[in-house]
Scaffold this motif. Structure first.
Motif: not given
Length: 278
Positions: A219-241
């Motif tokens: 978890y983290e507060r203060g993230l921007h789209p560039w911090d999140l976009a790639a890693g978020d997709l990778i986490a979701r595609e690995a079965g994470a919420l």
């Protein structure tokens, strides 16, 4: 054929586009990673500051973004860009690249290994491709929407849910002192509820470590789209919420990633403790 099923020609076109975007993202990330790894000067200087004097932008950070955007624009000149170091253009193709050329800048500045190049491609607001290149770990994470997540050629999945008291959870801290102070208070309240807390220094790497089963949550507060976009997709595609505050997407207020069974109680605790505000 149902209304939800795209015509074969459209599906084939989408598959070709996704394959092209993935190949370009992988190559751009590889080149930028090599530049950062091999070209790091011994006297690395701070070129500017971001949100505070200790949130640094290095010369190499800027050089890596120029390399990435130049390479991508050469191959897809009509695409848009959103980059941490200032690259921003709308484009006309419907595709936009979201680029963090060096996630974990302070780690890089100090010679620590946890930093990464993060590149995502979205179309009409939906992320299609994500690549996170971690050169000092010798690792390349990738995912395409609906195609699973991979570390190199190996498919990865998030860990099975653990009881929260046995969960290893990572977080990050903002570089603005008032925000950091609140985040430290939240972490102090959370530590007794978990197995332990880690602080890696790169949101992109933390999200990929959730995807690879190396962390039970993040978890983290203060993230921007560039911090999140790639890693978020990778986490979701690995079965994470992934998400933000209850019912919302991950974003600046809050980003949470964990397997089902850990995500829900973690998100609830963060909401209860007010992790989303200063």
């Amino acid at each position: 054929m149902t209304d939800e099923t795209p015509p074969p020609a459209t599906a084939a076109t989408d598959a070709l586009l996704t394959a092209e975007l993935l190949a370009l993202a992988l190559e751009a990330a590889r080149r930028a990673g090599a530049l950062l790894r091999d070209g790091r000067p011994d006297d690395l200087a701070v070129a500017a500051t971001k949100s505070s004097p200790i949130d640094v932008v290095t010369e190499m950070d800027i050089a890596a973004e120029k390399l990435i955007t130049g390479f991508l624009a050469e191959h897809r000149p009509e695409d848009g860009f959103l980059g941490e170091e200032g690259a921003s253009s709308p484009g006309t193709s419907g595709v936009r690249w979201i680029v963090d050329p060096l996630d974990g800048t302070v780690n890089y500045l100090y010679g620590l290994p946890t930093w990464a190049v993060s590149i995502a491609a979205e179309r009409d607001g939906e992320t299609l491709v994500g690549v996170v290149e971690a050169p000092m770990r010798g690792e390349t994470f990738r995912a395409v929407l609906g195609g699973g997540a991979f570390l190199g050629d190996r498919r990865i999945t998030a860990r099975p849910a653990a009881p929260l008291e046995r969960a290893l959870v990572s977080t990050g801290f903002n570089y603005v002192t008032t925000v950091r102070t609140h985040q430290a208070d939240i972490a102090q309240r959370l530590i007794p509820r978990f197995r332990d807390i880690r602080r890696g220094g790169s949101a992109a790497v933390d999200l990929c470590d959730v995807a690879a089963g190396r962390l039970d949550g993040y978890y983290e507060r203060g993230l921007h789209p560039w911090d999140l976009a790639a890693g978020d997709l990778i986490a979701r595609e690995a079965g994470a919420l992934t998400g933000g505050r209850p019912g919302g997407p991950p974003g600046f207020e809050l980003a949470v990633a964990a397997p089902p069974g850990v995500f829900e109680p973690l998100q609830a605790l963060l909401e209860e403790y007010g992790a989303w505000h200063d």
